[in-house]
Design a protein around this motif. Structure first.
Motif, mmCIF file in Angstrom:
data_model
loop_
_atom_site.group_PDB
_atom_site.id
_atom_site.type_symbol
_atom_site.label_atom_id
_atom_site.label_comp_id
_atom_site.label_asym_id
_atom_site.label_seq_id
_atom_site.Cartn_x
_atom_site.Cartn_y
_atom_site.Cartn_z
ATOM 1 N N GLY A 1 0.696 -1.302 -0.039
ATOM 2 C CA GLY A 1 0.116 -0.007 0.143
ATOM 3 C C GLY A 1 0.804 1.280 0.095
ATOM 4 N N ALA A 2 2.030 1.286 -0.740
ATOM 5 C CA ALA A 2 2.906 2.475 -0.709
ATOM 6 C C ALA A 2 2.925 3.213 -2.121
ATOM 7 C CB ALA A 2 4.030 2.102 -0.026
ATOM 8 N N ALA A 3 3.043 4.092 -2.248
ATOM 9 C CA ALA A 3 2.992 4.750 -3.451
ATOM 10 C C ALA A 3 4.373 4.789 -4.123
ATOM 11 C CB ALA A 3 2.132 6.240 -3.397
ATOM 12 N N ASP B 1 7.887 6.952 0.717
ATOM 13 C CA ASP B 1 7.000 6.547 1.773
ATOM 14 C C ASP B 1 7.907 6.229 3.012
ATOM 15 O OD1 ASP B 1 5.228 7.836 0.129
ATOM 16 O OD2 ASP B 1 3.939 5.858 -0.188
ATOM 17 N N PHE B 2 8.553 5.123 2.797
ATOM 18 C CA PHE B 2 9.383 4.468 3.664
ATOM 19 C C PHE B 2 10.098 5.500 4.695
ATOM 20 C CE2 PHE B 2 9.538 0.909 0.431
ATOM 21 C CZ PHE B 2 8.375 0.489 0.693
ATOM 22 N N TYR B 3 10.545 6.571 4.302
ATOM 23 C CA TYR B 3 11.591 7.377 4.630
ATOM 24 C C TYR B 3 10.796 8.779 5.096
ATOM 25 C CZ TYR B 3 14.609 4.386 2.090
ATOM 26 O OH TYR B 3 15.174 3.465 1.669
ATOM 27 N N ARG C 1 18.584 14.624 5.960
ATOM 28 C CA ARG C 1 18.431 14.175 4.719
ATOM 29 C C ARG C 1 19.537 14.434 3.715
ATOM 30 N NH1 ARG C 1 12.347 12.440 3.187
ATOM 31 N NH2 ARG C 1 13.494 10.809 2.017
ATOM 32 N N LEU C 2 20.383 13.573 3.076
ATOM 33 C CA LEU C 2 20.981 13.990 1.991
ATOM 34 C C LEU C 2 20.193 14.368 0.610
ATOM 35 C CD1 LEU C 2 24.220 14.038 1.274
ATOM 36 C CD2 LEU C 2 23.744 11.745 0.425
ATOM 37 N N LYS C 3 20.522 15.706 0.158
ATOM 38 C CA LYS C 3 19.626 16.256 -1.000
ATOM 39 C C LYS C 3 20.324 16.032 -2.039
ATOM 40 C CE LYS C 3 16.818 18.722 2.483
ATOM 41 N NZ LYS C 3 16.834 19.735 2.989
ATOM 42 N N ARG C 4 21.375 15.053 -2.293
ATOM 43 C CA ARG C 4 22.178 15.004 -3.801
ATOM 44 C C ARG C 4 22.329 13.606 -3.752
ATOM 45 N NH1 ARG C 4 26.680 13.262 -2.169
ATOM 46 N NH2 ARG C 4 27.739 13.850 -0.356
ATOM 47 N N PRO C 5 22.567 12.874 -5.241
ATOM 48 C CA PRO C 5 22.861 11.551 -5.320
ATOM 49 C C PRO C 5 24.063 11.237 -4.664
ATOM 50 C CG PRO C 5 22.204 12.801 -7.160
ATOM 51 C CD PRO C 5 22.527 13.715 -6.344
ATOM 52 N N LEU C 6 24.239 9.996 -4.347
ATOM 53 C CA LEU C 6 25.410 9.375 -3.730
ATOM 54 C C LEU C 6 26.414 9.277 -4.793
ATOM 55 C CD1 LEU C 6 24.032 6.387 -1.682
ATOM 56 C CD2 LEU C 6 24.980 8.562 -0.746
#
Length: 460
Positions: A28-30, A34-36, A44-49
């Motif tokens: 039931g997750a879109a 949703d998990f985070y 939160r890290l706002k760039r790609p690893l």
């Protein structure tokens, strides 16, 4: 511009978009996001690893990994005198043959009816270690000797109901850091400095450190971090017990073919690392920690790790092997456990059991005598090198021993020059002019002479 297709990883099935969607629909997750949702935005890290470009084939992956491995230099390629907790020993071929059997190598967990002898093999390991250590109870190995030390001290604190922990002998700074972190909640860790000239325990300072009571345990090592066999080990036990503290001793189990086990001079809890017992050096490992005590109900109740015992079955003459007091472990009571052990280093325990079986009492005595003799010879040869001083020349060392540079050279420079000449060693100590060297049974007198001659050449 054509739409970019999503990358489907060849080894991760849920990277296929249809598989991901079916998994999300099932719960039931879109979206995975949703998990985070509960993680605060500020952390939160706002760039790609910064990850490397994906490798699309097994051939590419193999070539990449082999390229990384080729950058390593092993002790088979160079002459190594490194020790300080991870030692180069000969591992008999039969040890690898046994531990690489599938019923051991791939058996992560399970119960007696499905483990194909794993529980018995670990019981045999515990029995052999108990004989070597002259104790009654030995645990299934924990992660490493660092954890075993920290856990032994926490066990002492729980058993006594006290919180002060005193360290009396030289200890690996990395181990001390791990122990301090592990016992930090609710415990006070006191480190008593050793005699700077000899590395021996300062008995007067230890007594002062135990003043006022409230000490759960006094901790000592044999050999110490610098390889010293401190003649005051028995006195330290007496001092601990006079202060109503438990005596916890860390030891190198390979030394016990020639040295008295800690239990013989008063240790209530013995701990250490079984890496010297048939376990290969591997990128700083492999390691596994042991803890041993007498059969004291109060102490046994404080083991967080698994213990295996032997019990009779309904068939006369047949026995089973299973957990002792399983209900005290974190495996059984999960978050209510006194400590969390999780995945243990049980495979290394089986390796150590095979090694001890092969060596026997006579083999352990012979290897211990060889290492003592090689250590004494190496200390003597290096003491004759101009610009090198070997502290406390009359002391007994096992494997590890320190030197001090008296000339203009620094420890870092000497290590660099040795490496240029194909020699690894030694381990830098806190003093910028001090190095820790190590010899074991694999070193010949020719190897030691080469080290001494090379150091003489560097010092000129």
């Amino acid at each position: 511009m054509a739409e970019r297709r999503p990358y489907i990883h060849p080894y991760i099935p849920n990277s296929v978009p249809t598989v991901r969607k079916s998994m999300l629909d099932a719960i039931g997750a879109a979206d995975v996001e949703d998990f985070y949702a509960d993680i605060p935005d500020a952390i939160r890290l706002k760039r790609p690893l910064d990850l490397p470009v994906p490798l699309h084939s097994e051939a590419e992956l193999t070539r990449h990994v082999e390229g990384l491995l080729s950058r390593n230099t092993s002790t088979r390629q160079l002459l190594s005198f490194l020790g300080a907790g991870c030692y180069q020993h000969h591992v008999p071929a039969v040890v690898d043959e046994v531990v690489n059997r599938s019923e051991f190598l791939t058996a992560y967990a399970g119960e007696p009816y499905e483990d194909h002898g794993r529980f018995q093999a670990l019981w045999e390991y515990q029995s052999l270690m108990a004989e070597l250590l002259e104790t009654d109870v030995v645990n299934v190995p924990v992660y490493d000797g660092f954890q075993a030390t920290a856990t032994a001290l926490r066990m002492a604190a729980r058993a006594t109901g006290l919180t002060r922990l005193v360290v009396a002998t030289a200890i690996d700074p990395d181990k001390l850091s791990k122990v301090a972190d592990y016992v930090r909640p609710g415990h006070e860790l006191v480190v008593v400095p050793v005699d700077p000239a000899t590395g021996r325990a300062d008995l007067a300072a230890v007594r002062e450190g135990l003043d006022g009571g409230d000490v759960a345990a006094l901790y000592a090592e044999s050999p110490s971090y610098t390889g010293l066999i401190d003649p005051a080990l028995a006195q330290l036990g007496e001092i601990a017990h006079a202060a109503d503290a438990l005596y916890v001793v860390g030891c190198n189990p390979l030394s016990l073919g020639v040295l008295a086990p800690p239990s013989a001079y008063g240790a209530d809890i013995t701990c250490g690392d079984i890496q010297p017992l048939g376990i290969h050096m591997s990128f700083g490992g492999g390691n596994a920690g042991f803890i041993a005590t007498r059969d004291d109900e109060d102490l046994v109740a404080e083991y967080p790790s698994r213990l295996f015992g032997l019990v009779p079955t309904a068939v006369e003459g047949e026995f089973g092997f299973g957990d002792v007091a399983y209900g005290r472990t974190s495996f059984a009571i999960r978050e209510e456990g006194k400590e969390w052990v999780g995945t243990a280093a049980a495979l290394h325990g089986i390796a150590a059991g095979v090694y001890l079986s092969l060596m026997g009492p006579q083999g352990m005595r012979e290897i211990g005598e060889t290492i003592l003799a090689n250590t004494a010879y190496a200390r003597g040869r290096l003491a004759d090198v101009p610009g090198i001083e070997v502290p406390d020349p009359d002391a007994v060392h096992f494997a590890d021993f320190p030197i001090r540079l008296t000339g203009s050279l620094t420890a870092e420079r000497v290590s660099e020059e040795l490496l240029r000449r194909g020699i690894l060693g030694g381990t830098p100590l806190a003093d910028s002019r001090a190095l820790l060297f190590c010899v074991t049974e694999v070193h010949t007198r020719t190897d030691i002479d080469r080290l001494a001659d090379t150091l003489k050449e560097i010092a000129q």
